[in-house]
Design a protein around this motif. Structure first.
Motif, PDB file in Angstrom:
ATOM      1  N   GLY A   1      22.900 -10.392  11.319  1.00  0.00           N
ATOM      2  CA  GLY A   1      21.719 -10.172  10.493  1.00  0.00           C
ATOM      3  C   GLY A   1      21.795  -9.068   9.475  1.00  0.00           C
ATOM      4  O   GLY A   1      20.774  -8.741   8.859  1.00  0.00           O
ATOM      5  N   GLY A   2      22.971  -8.462   9.257  1.00  0.00           N
ATOM      6  CA  GLY A   2      23.083  -7.532   8.139  1.00  0.00           C
ATOM      7  C   GLY A   2      22.979  -8.298   6.827  1.00  0.00           C
ATOM      8  O   GLY A   2      23.052  -9.523   6.796  1.00  0.00           O
TER       9      GLY A   2
ATOM     10  N   GLU B   1      22.199  -3.689   2.478  1.00  0.00           N
ATOM     11  CA  GLU B   1      20.880  -3.049   2.412  1.00  0.00           C
ATOM     12  C   GLU B   1      20.047  -3.260   3.677  1.00  0.00           C
ATOM     13  O   GLU B   1      18.873  -2.913   3.690  1.00  0.00           O
ATOM     14  N   ARG B   2      20.659  -3.801   4.740  1.00  0.00           N
ATOM     15  CA  ARG B   2      19.918  -4.009   5.981  1.00  0.00           C
ATOM     16  C   ARG B   2      20.871  -3.906   7.164  1.00  0.00           C
ATOM     17  O   ARG B   2      21.994  -4.415   7.123  1.00  0.00           O
ATOM     18  N   LEU B   3      20.432  -3.246   8.213  1.00  0.00           N
ATOM     19  CA  LEU B   3      21.208  -3.184   9.449  1.00  0.00           C
ATOM     20  C   LEU B   3      21.148  -4.522  10.182  1.00  0.00           C
ATOM     21  O   LEU B   3      20.165  -5.263  10.065  1.00  0.00           O
TER      22      LEU B   3
ATOM     23  N   THR C   1      16.134  -5.956  11.648  1.00  0.00           N
ATOM     24  CA  THR C   1      16.077  -4.523  11.902  1.00  0.00           C
ATOM     25  C   THR C   1      15.459  -3.851  10.681  1.00  0.00           C
ATOM     26  O   THR C   1      16.067  -3.823   9.603  1.00  0.00           O
ATOM     27  N   THR C   2      14.278  -3.337  10.829  1.00  0.00           N
ATOM     28  CA  THR C   2      13.549  -2.749   9.693  1.00  0.00           C
ATOM     29  C   THR C   2      13.832  -1.266   9.516  1.00  0.00           C
ATOM     30  O   THR C   2      13.572  -0.708   8.447  1.00  0.00           O
TER      31      THR C   2
ATOM     32  N   GLY D   1      16.421   2.205  11.433  1.00  0.00           N
ATOM     33  CA  GLY D   1      17.389   2.567  12.456  1.00  0.00           C
ATOM     34  C   GLY D   1      16.776   2.775  13.821  1.00  0.00           C
ATOM     35  O   GLY D   1      17.337   2.381  14.845  1.00  0.00           O
ATOM     36  N   ARG D   2      15.589   3.406  13.866  1.00  0.00           N
ATOM     37  CA  ARG D   2      14.933   3.666  15.146  1.00  0.00           C
ATOM     38  C   ARG D   2      14.564   2.375  15.880  1.00  0.00           C
ATOM     39  O   ARG D   2      14.300   2.399  17.078  1.00  0.00           O
ATOM     40  N   ASN D   3      14.550   1.262  15.134  1.00  0.00           N
ATOM     41  CA  ASN D   3      14.249  -0.038  15.734  1.00  0.00           C
ATOM     42  C   ASN D   3      15.507  -0.862  16.005  1.00  0.00           C
ATOM     43  O   ASN D   3      15.408  -2.041  16.341  1.00  0.00           O
ATOM     44  N   PHE D   4      16.662  -0.245  15.877  1.00  0.00           N
ATOM     45  CA  PHE D   4      17.925  -0.969  15.996  1.00  0.00           C
ATOM     46  C   PHE D   4      18.084  -1.628  17.368  1.00  0.00           C
ATOM     47  O   PHE D   4      18.608  -2.724  17.482  1.00  0.00           O
ATOM     48  N   HIS D   5      17.622  -0.946  18.415  1.00  0.00           N
ATOM     49  CA  HIS D   5      17.809  -1.454  19.777  1.00  0.00           C
ATOM     50  C   HIS D   5      16.645  -2.319  20.256  1.00  0.00           C
ATOM     51  O   HIS D   5      16.691  -2.826  21.381  1.00  0.00           O
ATOM     52  N   ASP D   6      15.618  -2.479  19.439  1.00  0.00           N
ATOM     53  CA  ASP D   6      14.443  -3.264  19.864  1.00  0.00           C
ATOM     54  C   ASP D   6      14.769  -4.752  19.960  1.00  0.00           C
ATOM     55  O   ASP D   6      15.511  -5.285  19.144  1.00  0.00           O
TER      56      ASP D   6
END
Length: 572
Positions: A509-510, A515-517, A564-565, A567-572
């Motif tokens: 999903g990058g 421009e997106r993780l 992934t919107t 970085g803090r949501n990377f593991h959600d």
């Protein structure tokens, strides 16, 4: 600055990470390196000195393929050094190339490796050859200072300064930033180049870093839209150029990117930088310095896993960080300018610059320049090319190179050498968009294979792509042997991160433009499972994608993976 440094001096070292004491007590990065280098009983250096060598641009490593055998024979590990150059903007003259080629065969493992930070690194340099190796680099008007360590690393920019006037201006700024943020300690010159030590005031030795240096590494990238070859949002600072009519107007400024994380620790995550403002070209140097100094003074010195700029911003907020930078500058940023990126890949083959001269983009699989058993003689071929070439050689952050500034009457001669040494072969768009870190056998952090494994994995993915009718399509694929993210895998449309030997976490999903993780799709899987998961997804993509839709966008739109919107949501 005085208040912050006094605060650091007042904190007990028992409260800080052990590296903080080491830096302060190292006599500005000298430590006992002189003694370690003189010790012929070992091929390595002491544990503390191993940390200090990083500031000078090299890492102590050992051959992990031989580690068990040597332990069984009661021998110390087969130590050698990885040596990384500081080449801001990645541009080399033919003369410099020949010097670097020479020491690859004399002191290293007969290869030059282009890194994802637009420079070269060597592997297999023995301690007994290290000084001679570094002196040849110095004679070529290059060095390895600050290529590693808790300092500003090699400054990267969109490749090929000769492509246009704006490219040249951005390249020059990369050099100026690098020079301004260089450590001032003369330890490198004294210990490795034989310079006599001259007494001087302590603060004069490191006016920016002081004896504390930075909490962790610091990285800067400059991008020229529509090319995002540098992955500008993956760095502590990103400058996105804005130009009009061939004139550079300034840069949108980004802060707080970084790739590394740790498996099983959700408090660690990759993060893309935030756009915080705009600056003019003549403000770039002071802006870069101010951002670095805010991080120097407020970054976490207790927990190195939490010490990058991205966590300082997560803890304090983007607005707080921007205001701290503006307070140091004495002025506010302008409003960011609009920008657009088309891809984060490179150009290949012949193309002309604005000056009419020709440039040749050459694909180098995983950045490894060597003479291979399959007949591809990259090292020998480049040696012959630079002997007749009158322009420069540009390195890219995607581990490729560009032969720049070729006149019309030289094109045929260079192309004949490329053919003679089998330097360019017809490879798929998928392979051209792939990238790997080194991992085994030399990287001490590697959990799984990366560079040695990616070519065969791409072979299998190519077969699946062909069967799905996607033979000519490009998908960004990246792999690393551990979660530290040297090949920027968390920006890939398909990313693999080593978990154990033969097993990887699969991320999807990058974005194609960086421009997106991406996000974790499957955990700790082997190759058979990788292919079982990806083959039907590729078929689905071929049948159901919208016109012009990239794979990373498709899997999100189809609900295969959550976007992934942040970085803090990377593991959600």
């Amino acid at each position: 600055m005085g208040d912050i440094i006094q605060k650091l001096r007042d904190i007990s070292f028992d409260e800080l990470h052990s590296n903080e004491r080491l830096k302060v007590e190292s006599d500005y990065l000298r430590g006992t390196l002189e003694q370690s280098m003189a010790d012929r009983a070992s091929g390595g250096v002491s544990e503390d000195d191993t940390q200090l060598t990083k500031f000078h641009g090299f890492y102590q490593q050992d051959d992990r393929d031989l580690r068990s055998e040597r332990r069984h024979q009661k021998l110390e590990p087969l130590y050698s050094f990885m040596v990384r150059l500081r080449i801001p903007g990645g541009l080399l003259s033919p003369r410099q190339w020949l010097s670097l080629d020479d020491i690859a065969t004399r002191y290293a493992n007969d290869t030059l490796r282009i890194t994802t930070r637009q420079t070269f690194q060597y592997h297999g340099v023995l301690k007994e050859n290290l000084r001679a190796h570094l002196r040849v680099i110095n004679d070529a008007m290059l060095d390895t200072i600050a290529a590693c360590g808790d300092v500003n690393r090699n400054v990267i920019c969109t490749a090929n300064a000769h492509r246009s006037k704006v490219h040249h201006q951005v390249f020059e700024l990369a050099h100026e930033i690098s020079a301004q943020l260089m450590p001032r300690s003369r330890a490198y010159h004294e210990i490795f180049l034989g310079e006599e030590r001259v007494a001087g005031g302590e603060e004069e030795q490191e006016p920016l870093y002081t004896k504390h240096y930075l909490p962790r590494k610091f990285k800067i990238a400059l991008a020229i839209p529509p090319d995002n070859d540098v992955d500008v949002f993956a760095h502590d600072i990103g400058f996105i150029a804005d130009s009009e009519g061939g004139e550079l107007r300034g840069f949108s400024v980004c802060i707080g990117g970084g790739m590394g994380m740790t498996h099983g620790e959700p408090a660690t995550f990759p993060r893309l930088s935030d756009v915080v403002g705009f600056c003019t070209p003549d403000q770039v140097i002071e802006v870069a310095e101010a951002i670095m100094l805010v991080q120097r003074d407020h970054g976490d010195r207790h927990d190195r896993k939490h010490a990058r700029t991205k966590y300082t911003i997560e803890d304090h907020g983007v607005e707080w960080f921007r205001e701290e930078v503006e307070r140091r500058l004495g002025y506010a940023f302008g409003e960011p300018h609009e920008f657009h990126f088309d891809s984060n890949g490179d150009r290949y083959g012949w193309y002309q610059g604005d000056d009419g001269a020709w440039n040749y983009g050459l694909f180098i699989e995983n950045g490894r320049i060597a003479d291979f058993d399959n007949g591809m003689k990259l090292l020998s071929g480049m040696r012959e090319i630079v002997r007749i070439h009158e322009g420069d050689i540009a390195l890219t952050t995607n581990q490729n190179l560009i032969i720049t500034g070729v006149a019309d009457d030289k094109r045929d001669e260079i192309e004949a050498l490329i053919d003679k040494y089998c330097m360019s072969k017809d490879v798929s768009a998928l392979r051209r968009e792939s990238m790997a870190c080194v991992a085994f056998p030399t990287c001490g952090l590697a959990m799984a294979e990366s560079e040695r494994y990616l070519p065969s994995l791409i072979d299998k993915l190519e077969q699946a792509m062909c069967k799905a009718g996607l033979a000519d399509d490009a998908i960004v694929v990246r792999i690393t042997g551990c979660p530290n993210g040297c090949a920027r895998p968390y920006l890939a449309e398909i990313g693999f991160v080593g978990k154990a030997l033969g097993r990887y976490n699969l991320y999807l999903g990058g974005s194609f433009t960086g421009e997106r993780l991406n996000k974790l799709y499957r955990e700790n899987i082997d190759e058979a499972t990788i292919m079982k998961e990806l083959t039907p997804l590729l078929k689905h993509y071929a049948k159901e994608r919208d016109e012009g839709e990239h794979f990373g966008d498709f899997v999100i739109r189809q609900g295969v993976i959550k976007e992934t919107t942040a970085g803090r949501n990377f593991h959600d």
